[in-house]
Design a protein around this motif. Sequence first.
Motif, PDB file in Angstrom:
ATOM      1  N   ILE A   6       0.795  -1.162  -0.034  1.00 39.73           N
ATOM      2  CA  ILE A   6      -0.106  -0.031   0.156  1.00 39.73           C
ATOM      3  C   ILE A   6       0.879   1.238  -0.098  1.00 39.73           C
ATOM      4  O   ILE A   6       0.648   2.216  -0.719  1.00 39.73           O
ATOM      5  N   LEU A   7       1.937   1.389   0.857  1.00 40.54           N
ATOM      6  CA  LEU A   7       2.783   2.446   0.775  1.00 40.54           C
ATOM      7  C   LEU A   7       3.474   2.958  -0.401  1.00 40.54           C
ATOM      8  O   LEU A   7       3.634   3.963  -0.645  1.00 40.54           O
ATOM      9  N   ILE A   8       4.104   1.712  -1.224  1.00 42.02           N
ATOM     10  CA  ILE A   8       4.762   2.140  -2.065  1.00 42.02           C
ATOM     11  C   ILE A   8       3.846   2.846  -3.282  1.00 42.02           C
ATOM     12  O   ILE A   8       4.493   3.856  -3.724  1.00 42.02           O
ATOM     13  N   PRO A   9       2.881   2.209  -3.781  1.00 40.70           N
ATOM     14  CA  PRO A   9       1.846   2.826  -4.618  1.00 40.70           C
ATOM     15  C   PRO A   9       1.676   4.228  -4.225  1.00 40.70           C
ATOM     16  O   PRO A   9       1.365   5.358  -5.104  1.00 40.70           O
ATOM     17  N   ALA A  10       1.006   4.497  -2.968  1.00 34.65           N
ATOM     18  CA  ALA A  10       0.901   5.760  -2.374  1.00 34.65           C
ATOM     19  C   ALA A  10       2.004   6.648  -2.433  1.00 34.65           C
ATOM     20  O   ALA A  10       1.645   7.958  -2.624  1.00 34.65           O
ATOM     21  N   GLY A  11       2.927   6.291  -2.113  1.00 37.81           N
ATOM     22  CA  GLY A  11       4.048   7.245  -2.158  1.00 37.81           C
ATOM     23  C   GLY A  11       4.454   7.628  -3.615  1.00 37.81           C
ATOM     24  O   GLY A  11       4.652   8.895  -3.876  1.00 37.81           O
ATOM     25  N   VAL A  12       4.356   6.681  -4.499  1.00 34.44           N
ATOM     26  CA  VAL A  12       4.649   6.907  -5.877  1.00 34.44           C
ATOM     27  C   VAL A  12       3.404   8.071  -6.511  1.00 34.44           C
ATOM     28  O   VAL A  12       3.905   9.006  -6.911  1.00 34.44           O
ATOM     29  N   LEU A  13       2.391   7.685  -6.102  1.00 34.97           N
ATOM     30  CA  LEU A  13       1.240   8.723  -6.538  1.00 34.97           C
ATOM     31  C   LEU A  13       1.428  10.147  -6.085  1.00 34.97           C
ATOM     32  O   LEU A  13       1.037  11.129  -6.577  1.00 34.97           O
TER      33      LEU A  13
END
Length: 100
Positions: A6-13
Amino acid sequence: MRRSTILIPAGVLAVAGGLTGAVLWLTQPTYDDRVNDCARALKEPHTERGEGRPEECVGVKDGDFSALVVDAALDESGWVDENGDFDKNKMLDDVGGDLP
């Protein structure tokens, strides 16, 4: 589900959104750009412009707009010398007066 999923895609966005916002903000015209565009619009012939404040002058402060209108009027009247400065003698020649 793992947190990293969850954190990696949220950070990328979040980074992509921040970069997009920064690019949009940096590409906006500056106040000086607006004033220069307004000055150019005011020097166009009146028949093409119509009446009122030209669209290019939206966002220009009232005092600056008034100064630009006076500058354009002086330029149009021919009372400005080759340096862009007001020439009192040209004005007096136009109105038929003499210097005191």
